[in-house]
Design an enzyme around this catalytic site. Structure first.
Site, PDB file in Angstrom:
ATOM      1  N   CYS A 280       0.630  -0.966   0.298  1.00  0.00           N
ATOM      2  CA  CYS A 280       0.189  -0.155   0.261  1.00  0.00           C
ATOM      3  C   CYS A 280       0.558   1.710  -0.076  1.00  0.00           C
ATOM      4  CB  CYS A 280      -0.712   0.015   1.293  1.00  0.00           C
ATOM      5  SG  CYS A 280      -1.842  -1.303   1.165  1.00  0.00           S
TER       6      CYS A 280
HETATM    7  N1  LIG Z   1      -2.902  -6.022   1.466  1.00  0.00           N
HETATM    8  C1  LIG Z   1      -3.526  -5.348   2.158  1.00  0.00           C
HETATM    9  O1  LIG Z   1      -3.503  -5.287   3.339  1.00  0.00           O
HETATM   10  C2  LIG Z   1      -4.216  -4.455   1.388  1.00  0.00           C
HETATM   11  C3  LIG Z   1      -4.963  -3.141   2.656  1.00  0.00           C
HETATM   12  C4  LIG Z   1      -5.758  -2.265   1.630  1.00  0.00           C
HETATM   13  C5  LIG Z   1      -6.358  -1.663   1.073  1.00  0.00           C
HETATM   14  N2  LIG Z   1      -5.504  -2.569   0.119  1.00  0.00           N
HETATM   15  C6  LIG Z   1      -5.600  -3.381  -1.761  1.00  0.00           C
HETATM   16  O2  LIG Z   1      -6.757  -4.155  -2.046  1.00  0.00           O
HETATM   17  C7  LIG Z   1      -6.841  -4.448  -3.313  1.00  0.00           C
HETATM   18  C8  LIG Z   1      -6.032  -5.986  -3.930  1.00  0.00           C
HETATM   19  O3  LIG Z   1      -4.905  -6.094  -2.417  1.00  0.00           O
HETATM   20  P1  LIG Z   1      -3.884  -7.941  -2.060  1.00  0.00           P
HETATM   21  O4  LIG Z   1      -3.426  -7.221  -1.007  1.00  0.00           O
HETATM   22  O5  LIG Z   1      -5.868  -8.753  -1.328  1.00  0.00           O
HETATM   23  O6  LIG Z   1      -4.163  -8.191  -3.004  1.00  0.00           O
HETATM   24  P2  LIG Z   1      -3.553  -9.636  -3.647  1.00  0.00           P
HETATM   25  O7  LIG Z   1      -2.992  -9.392  -5.034  1.00  0.00           O
HETATM   26  O8  LIG Z   1      -3.327  -9.983  -2.067  1.00  0.00           O
HETATM   27  O9  LIG Z   1      -4.966 -10.263  -3.755  1.00  0.00           O
HETATM   28  C9  LIG Z   1      -5.802 -10.134  -4.832  1.00  0.00           C
HETATM   29  C10 LIG Z   1      -6.148 -11.346  -5.649  1.00  0.00           C
HETATM   30  O10 LIG Z   1      -7.191 -11.075  -7.024  1.00  0.00           O
HETATM   31  C11 LIG Z   1      -6.776 -11.977  -7.701  1.00  0.00           C
HETATM   32  N3  LIG Z   1      -6.903 -11.607  -9.379  1.00  0.00           N
HETATM   33  C12 LIG Z   1      -6.318 -10.658  -9.275  1.00  0.00           C
HETATM   34  N4  LIG Z   1      -6.720 -10.806 -11.162  1.00  0.00           N
HETATM   35  C13 LIG Z   1      -8.008 -11.067 -10.852  1.00  0.00           C
HETATM   36  C14 LIG Z   1      -9.141 -11.111 -11.862  1.00  0.00           C
HETATM   37  N5  LIG Z   1      -9.222 -10.926 -12.902  1.00  0.00           N
HETATM   38  N6  LIG Z   1     -10.667 -12.140 -11.078  1.00  0.00           N
HETATM   39  C15 LIG Z   1     -10.372 -12.390 -10.127  1.00  0.00           C
HETATM   40  N7  LIG Z   1      -9.263 -12.314  -9.372  1.00  0.00           N
HETATM   41  C16 LIG Z   1      -8.507 -11.634  -9.834  1.00  0.00           C
HETATM   42  C17 LIG Z   1      -5.609 -12.362  -7.305  1.00  0.00           C
HETATM   43  O11 LIG Z   1      -5.121 -13.921  -8.434  1.00  0.00           O
HETATM   44  C18 LIG Z   1      -5.297 -12.624  -5.815  1.00  0.00           C
HETATM   45  O12 LIG Z   1      -5.929 -14.019  -5.500  1.00  0.00           O
HETATM   46  C19 LIG Z   1      -5.363  -3.107  -3.831  1.00  0.00           C
HETATM   47  O13 LIG Z   1      -6.247  -2.736  -4.604  1.00  0.00           O
HETATM   48  C20 LIG Z   1      -4.886  -3.083  -2.679  1.00  0.00           C
HETATM   49  O14 LIG Z   1      -4.358  -2.102  -2.273  1.00  0.00           O
HETATM   50  C21 LIG Z   1      -4.687  -4.014   0.220  1.00  0.00           C
END
Ligand SMILES: NC(=O)c1ccc[n+]([C@@H]2O[C@H](COP(=O)([O-])OP(=O)(O)OC[C@H]3O[C@@H](n4cnc5c(N)ncnc54)[C@H](O)[C@@H]3O)[C@@H](O)[C@H]2O)c1
Length: 449
Positions: A280
């Site tokens: 992030c």
């Molecule tokens: N990790 C954190 O602590 C956190 C905190 C706040 C916000 N975010 C935001 O949340 C969002 C997700 O982050 P995350 O950390 O969970 O990512 P991540 O990489 O852990 O998970 C994303 C998932 O989406 C899947 N994916 C990708 N393309 C896809 C599609 N077209 N259809 C279905 N699934 C698909 C991937 O295989 C993966 O499992 C981002 O925008 C991130 O900035 C993350």
């Protein structure tokens, strides 16, 4: 699934959410999506999880969680209760009343927003869109994405937002490793495209989390998330800068912060470190920088914070080289260094954007040899930026192994490390987290950086 002719799409969906008979679809079962899916299921909704990665679905079918914040027991409980299942088959999206998008929003090589995952997911939803659905974006992004990209793709089907279907944004505030807060207890900001969408957002998230915080538009909610992360990035940069200035003056920045934070108002402590990490803080602020260009407005704080924070690994290695030189008469280019902690923060296994990878790279660029130890990361997985480090293994932290290094560089202060034992065996310790002082283990061969 047929809509009751006596009720509008809004009323029908409202009633289903209130009665918990609405089915939720969570797309992207990663750090954000999986904990959310389990929290939604736990609050009584049937949930289908969607991911394009079949390995995740195989693990979930085997009742195996791959995310720390969700135990395999919690996952099993929701599967057994018939409230959670997962699939790669997006045709099941048409069975879902509420669809939440939790896919990645990284930066491209040129540090521009990469919305390809959000766009691809929106197109998958559009292919199965039907009247009476609420579509929510949770991925962090610049103001305007939900209305200008997600909604526009969905309206390409001929259905209309605000009457046929509804669109909202709710930023994610997951804090991996936080023992005090989890998905259901963190207040959640919600917004919608129009009053009916906002009302649906409030009732859906109100059923899942303890507090919802409604705001007036999707763009406002998108801006809230960026503001929170920019605030952290800028404040971390500030203490990192102060660290370098105070170090030159012989003042310990951690002691300064500890004393400053006794002021009961107008101060909030942030701590320096070896650089920013995680998915992030190093990335999200640049979503706003990119969007601001459209308005011909500079984002100087964001750029400056980025500059200072990304200079930290080089500063830390400089301090390490200086300490080796002065204390051991040894050049970094002839030294073996153990980097302790590969994850970007303590007690988690997440190495995304971790400064430890950059530290290893810089030490080796300067001719030194670097190994690492991390109790949570047995092997360095493939990464886009650090391909040369792929496949390296965590070194066992035995007294003999520690004594074999010219210096140990503390990059992440995992709690499970026995720092007293480490201190006994190590020749020189460079501590970027102040862990030795915190534990009362200050010693001559421990320096801060
Ligand atoms: N990790 C954190 O602590 C956190 C905190 C706040 C916000 N975010 C935001 O949340 C969002 C997700 O982050 P995350 O950390 O969970 O990512 P991540 O990489 O852990 O998970 C994303 C998932 O989406 C899947 N994916 C990708 N393309 C896809 C599609 N077209 N259809 C279905 N699934 C698909 C991937 O295989 C993966 O499992 C981002 O925008 C991130 O900035 C993350």
């Amino acid at each position: 699934m047929a809509l009751d002719a006596r009720f509008s799409t809004f009323e029908t969906l409202s009633k289903k959410i209130e009665a918990r008979t609405a089915r939720a679809g969570i797309i992207g079962l990663g750090y954000v999506g999986l904990p959310l899916a389990i929290a939604v299921a736990r609050s009584g909704f049937a949930v289908t999880g969607f991911d394009i990665d079949p390995k995740k679905i195989v693990a979930l079918d085997a009742r195996r969680s791959y995310i720390d914040a969700v135990t395999s027991e919690a996952l099993t409980a929701e599967i057994d209760a018939g409230r959670f299942s997962s699939t790669t088959d997006f045709a099941s999206l048409s069975d879902c009343d509420v669809i939440v998008i939790c896919v990645p929003t990284p930066l491209t090589k040129h540090r521009d927003p990469d919305l390809s995952f959000v766009e691809a997911t929106s197109r998958s939803i559009a292919a199965h869109l039907r009247p009476g659905q609420l579509i929510v974006l949770e991925s962090t992004t610049y103001p305007g994405t939900t209305d200008d990209i997600v909604k526009v793709i969905l309206e390409g089907t001929g259905l209309k937002s605000g009457s046929d279907f509804f669109v909202g944004f709710s930023p994610e505030r997951e804090d991996p490793g936080n023992q005090h807060y989890h998905t259901a207890t963190i207040p959640k900001v919600v917004a919608g495209d129009g009053t009916q969408a906002l009302s649906l957002m409030k009732s859906f998230y109100g059923a899942v989390v303890s507090t919802v915080v409604p705001v007036s538009s999707n763009a406002t909610a998108e801006a809230v998330k960026l503001t929170e992360n920019i605030f952290r990035s800028v404040n971390i940069a500030l203490v990192n800068e102060l660290k370098t200035v105070y170090a030159a003056m012989g003042i310990d920045v951690w002691e300064v912060i500890d004393a400053a934070k006794t002021k009961p108002f107008g101060y909030m402590p942030f701590y320096p470190g070896p650089g920013l990490g995680g998915h992030c803080i190093p990335i999200d602020p640049f979503y706003l920088t990119w969007k601001s260009r459209e308005y011909e407005l500079p984002t100087r704080f964001i750029e400056l914070a980025g500059e200072i924070n990304s200079a930290m690994p080089r500063y830390v290695v400089g301090k390490l080289a200086e300490a080796l030189d002065i204390r051991a008469g040894k050049a970094l280019s002839r030294s073996r260094v153990l980097v302790l902690g590969l994850a970007y923060k303590k007690n988690v296994a997440d190495i995304r954007e971790s400064p430890s990878l950059r530290l290893i790279e810089i030490i080796e660029e300067r001719g030194g040899k670097a190994d690492y130890h991390d109790p949570f990361v047995a092997e360095i997985p493939p990464t886009r930026e650090y391909q040369a480090l792929k496949g390296r293994n965590s070194i066992d932290l035995t007294p003999e192994a520690i004594a074999g290094y010219d210096a140990v560089l503390i990059a992440t202060d995992h709690d499970v490390i026995d720092y007293a034992a480490l201190s006994k065996s190590a020749k020189l310790i460079v501590d970027t987290r102040n862990v030795f002082s915190r534990l009362g283990l200050t010693a001559d061969h421990v320096i801060k950086a």
